[in-house]
Design an enzyme around this catalytic site. Structure first.
Site, PDB file in Angstrom:
ATOM      1  N   GLY A  78      -9.150  -0.144 -12.836  1.00 52.64           N
ATOM      2  CA  GLY A  78      -8.631  -0.318 -11.362  1.00 52.64           C
ATOM      3  C   GLY A  78      -8.601   0.882 -10.747  1.00 52.64           C
ATOM      4  N   GLY A  85      -8.812   1.342  -6.876  1.00 57.79           N
ATOM      5  CA  GLY A  85      -7.920   0.406  -6.101  1.00 57.79           C
ATOM      6  C   GLY A  85      -6.780   1.217  -5.292  1.00 57.79           C
ATOM      7  CG  ASP A  86      -3.981   0.420  -1.540  1.00 61.09           C
ATOM      8  OD1 ASP A  86      -4.783   0.885  -1.238  1.00 61.09           O
ATOM      9  OD2 ASP A  86      -2.689  -0.143  -1.374  1.00 61.09           O
ATOM     10  CG  LEU A  87      -0.818   1.539  -8.833  1.00 58.91           C
ATOM     11  CD1 LEU A  87       0.509   1.827  -8.099  1.00 58.91           C
ATOM     12  CD2 LEU A  87      -0.680   0.703 -10.041  1.00 58.91           C
ATOM     13  CG  HIS A 129       7.713   2.129  -8.408  1.00 53.99           C
ATOM     14  ND1 HIS A 129       7.619   0.674  -7.875  1.00 53.99           N
ATOM     15  CD2 HIS A 129       8.318   2.657  -7.308  1.00 53.99           C
ATOM     16  CE1 HIS A 129       8.097   0.490  -6.889  1.00 53.99           C
ATOM     17  NE2 HIS A 129       8.512   1.695  -6.209  1.00 53.99           N
ATOM     18  CE  LYS A 182      12.075   3.707  -5.792  1.00 50.29           C
ATOM     19  NZ  LYS A 182      11.366   4.239  -4.951  1.00 50.29           N
ATOM     20  CG  ASP A 200       6.680  -7.443  -4.244  1.00 47.38           C
ATOM     21  OD1 ASP A 200       5.969  -7.199  -5.107  1.00 47.38           O
ATOM     22  OD2 ASP A 200       6.780  -6.951  -2.901  1.00 47.38           O
ATOM     23  CG  HIS A 233      11.350  -3.058  -7.828  1.00 46.32           C
ATOM     24  ND1 HIS A 233      10.686  -2.596  -8.837  1.00 46.32           N
ATOM     25  CD2 HIS A 233      10.443  -3.143  -6.709  1.00 46.32           C
ATOM     26  CE1 HIS A 233       9.370  -2.345  -8.720  1.00 46.32           C
ATOM     27  NE2 HIS A 233       9.473  -2.571  -7.297  1.00 46.32           N
ATOM     28  CE  LYS A 263       7.017  -6.327   0.863  1.00 48.35           C
ATOM     29  NZ  LYS A 263       7.086  -5.042   0.609  1.00 48.35           N
TER      30      LYS A 263
HETATM   31  C1  BG6 Z   1       6.711  -2.350  -4.767  1.00 45.33           C
HETATM   32  C2  BG6 Z   1       6.434  -3.859  -4.299  1.00 45.33           C
HETATM   33  O1  BG6 Z   1       6.875  -2.633  -6.315  1.00 45.33           O
HETATM   34  O2  BG6 Z   1       7.633  -1.781  -4.176  1.00 45.33           O
HETATM   35  C3  BG6 Z   1       6.132  -3.674  -2.689  1.00 45.33           C
HETATM   36  O3  BG6 Z   1       5.112  -4.369  -4.793  1.00 45.33           O
HETATM   37  C4  BG6 Z   1       7.279  -2.616  -2.088  1.00 45.33           C
HETATM   38  O4  BG6 Z   1       6.152  -4.804  -2.081  1.00 45.33           O
HETATM   39  C5  BG6 Z   1       7.526  -1.589  -3.033  1.00 45.33           C
HETATM   40  O5  BG6 Z   1       6.888  -2.310  -0.753  1.00 45.33           O
HETATM   41  C6  BG6 Z   1       8.632  -0.788  -2.470  1.00 45.33           C
HETATM   42  O6  BG6 Z   1       8.687   0.506  -3.196  1.00 45.33           O
HETATM   43  P1  BG6 Z   1       9.647   1.901  -3.090  1.00 45.33           P
HETATM   44  O7  BG6 Z   1       9.570   2.679  -3.733  1.00 45.33           O
HETATM   45  O8  BG6 Z   1       8.997   2.354  -1.410  1.00 45.33           O
HETATM   46  O9  BG6 Z   1      11.056   1.310  -2.752  1.00 45.33           O
END
Ligand code: BG6
Length: 475
Positions: free
Chosen positions: A13, A16-18, A168, A172, A225, A230, A326
């Site tokens: 990928g 891709g965007d990521l 991710h 942080k 998501d 998260h 969102k």
């Molecule tokens: C991603 C989600 O994991 O985290 C996105 O798929 C979301 O929808 C993003 O916008 C938010 O990440 P951060 O680091 O900007 O809080």
């Protein structure tokens, strides 16, 4: 900082965007800091027909646009020497095997979940999975059963010790600091339990909309998501007991105990919302259903709030309120612990009618920091209370810019350090707690973009209210 052992890195990928926004810029930053392995190729693979030079040009533009420190041509030239590209139109395995020279390698699956299984099979068939580590991106399945199937498919290719599941948020700085704040300070752990805390609010609010990701988001929604990964990770770090050591497994064992202790969430304790057209920061945002790729009668949630219980010794009886969405009025991720009321209101009959409970706020982003709010007597002849706060702010205390989450996570994976990655059982317990909601999704409540979310979310509150998003966390 340590330099990882020599190894090749393959990115599926890669166009891709990521890869464009996060991975290539993060690898470039690591390269400029001398934190990539001394030897090892970075091999991109994707369906796009490119050669090495074309991929280098793609990486150049991505880094120029998204890197944290900006593109330096000389640094880029050094970095670009490692970049190779293998088009993945059919059976990329043998072609990849031909360019990978080192015995150690790590393979990043930056692809949609539907591609995981065929790629894993291809890696197995071509013998590439032998000796490889795998990094995969969330979502790890879309419910408990699919997560189990995905884990089984992964384990057929590589053992758990060589799997890095990325969330991710764990990369942080502010999230990692939660552990240092909790377990590096004697005072903090004394108050960090049901004896002192009355309830906890965890928020991941975004002011951006779904924009061009409509068709992808239709399959996902806020629960899959952000909530399952998260927010549940933030919850686990907030509630975990002190680990026996800072060893990755000791730490992950404690997180698992929390996820295991979440009482399955009842659909009646959940509010799902979806944003309609509205103004966010002075700009009109189209409603979710107006987006390309979104059904005009879509019931995918762009907001979810829920109440849950953690049945552990430390947290029994403390309601946890989690929300994410969102198209909200502001962007803010924070954890707030509200303390119990004082046992006796000694100031009754004075100017103080009600005392604000003490509050600890961990600001994950933006304006990263931690504050403690308490009441103080306003100077003057009368006893009048005023809410005040002690504040730690990253911006004021540390003058360095924190690394991007992906830099930290890629570096750790190259080093073979699992601490900040999700283990199989973590993801399965998180799905298990949410499965009753997935089986019986509550109806969608609409909210205008640029608001605090659906008003119905207030009904979840046993006492108090959600901390308003329209107020600054420090208020
Ligand atoms: C991603 C989600 O994991 O985290 C996105 O798929 C979301 O929808 C993003 O916008 C938010 O990440 P951060 O680091 O900007 O809080």
């Amino acid at each position: 900082m340590r330099v990882p052992p020599n190894q090749d890195l393959v990115v599926f990928g890669a166009t891709g965007d990521l890869a464009r926004r996060k991975l290539l810029p993060a690898l470039y930053e690591l390269s400029t800091q001398g934190l990539l392995p001394r030897r090892g190729e970075i091999v991109g693979t994707a369906t796009r027909e490119l050669d090495d030079l074309g991929f280098r040009a793609f990486a150049h533009d991505a880094i120029a646009e998204f890197s944290r420190t900006g593109l330096d041509e000389q640094e880029f030239a050094t970095f670009a020497k490692r970049l190779r590209y293998v088009p993945a139109l059919t059976d990329p395995g043998p072609k990849l095997a031909a360019v990978l020279r080192l015995p150690r390698r790590i393979i990043y699956l930056a692809v949609p979940p539907s591609s995981f299984a065929p790629i894993l099979q291809e890696l197995k068939d071509s013998g590439l999975s032998r000796g490889s580590s795998i990094i995969i991106e969330k979502p790890f399945g879309h419910d408990l059963d699919s997560a189990r199937l995905l884990n089984q498919a992964l384990h057929r290719s590589v053992p758990e010790e060589r799997i890095y599941r990325i969330d991710h948020y764990l990369g942080k700085e502010t999230v990692q600091n939660l552990l240092v704040f909790r377990f590096g300070n004697t005072l903090v752990e004394r108050i960090w339990n049901r004896d002192v805390v009355s309830h906890v609010q965890l928020t991941v609010a975004e002011d951006i909309g779904v924009d061009s990701r409509g068709h992808l988001y239709e399959e996902t929604g806020a629960l899959r998501d952000i909530m399952q990964n998260h927010l549940f990770q933030l919850l686990a770090l907030t509630c975990m007991s002190p680990p026996s050591s800072f060893d990755p497994e000791a730490l992950r064992d404690e997180k698992v105990k929390v996820l295991q202790s979440i009482r399955p969430v009842a659909p009646t304790e959940v509010v799902r919302g979806q944003y309609t057209r509205g103004s966010v920061n002075g700009k009109m945002m189209p409603g979710y259903r107006e987006l390309e790729g979104v059904s005009p009668d879509s019931t995918t949630e762009t907001y979810i709030a829920l109440r849950l219980a953690v049945d552990s010794w430390a947290w029994a009886g403390v309601p946890f309120y989690l929300r994410c969405g969102k198209g909200l009025i502001t962007r803010r991720t924070e954890i707030m612990l509200f303390c119990r009321d004082v046992p006796l209101h000694l100031f009754e009959g004075t100017g103080i009618e009600a005392l604000q409970p003490n509050r600890v706020t961990i600001r994950i982003q933006p304006d990263e920091g931690i504050s403690f709010s308490f009441v103080a007597k306003e100077p003057g002849p009368l006893v009048v209370e005023q809410g005040v706060r002690m504040d730690f702010s990253y911006g004021n205390s540390f003058r360095t810019e924190p690394a991007e989450a992906y830099e930290r996570l890629l570096h750790d994976a190259l080093l073979g350090d699992h601490t900040l990655f999700i283990r199989q059982d973590e993801t399965e317990y998180a799905w298990k707690a949410l499965q009753p909601v997935l089986d019986n999704m509550p109806p969608i409540k609409l909210y205008p973009a640029g608001s605090d979310g659906p008003e119905e979310a207030q009904d979840l509150m046993l006492s108090g209210a959600w901390h308003p998003l329209s107020h600054h966390a420090q208020d």
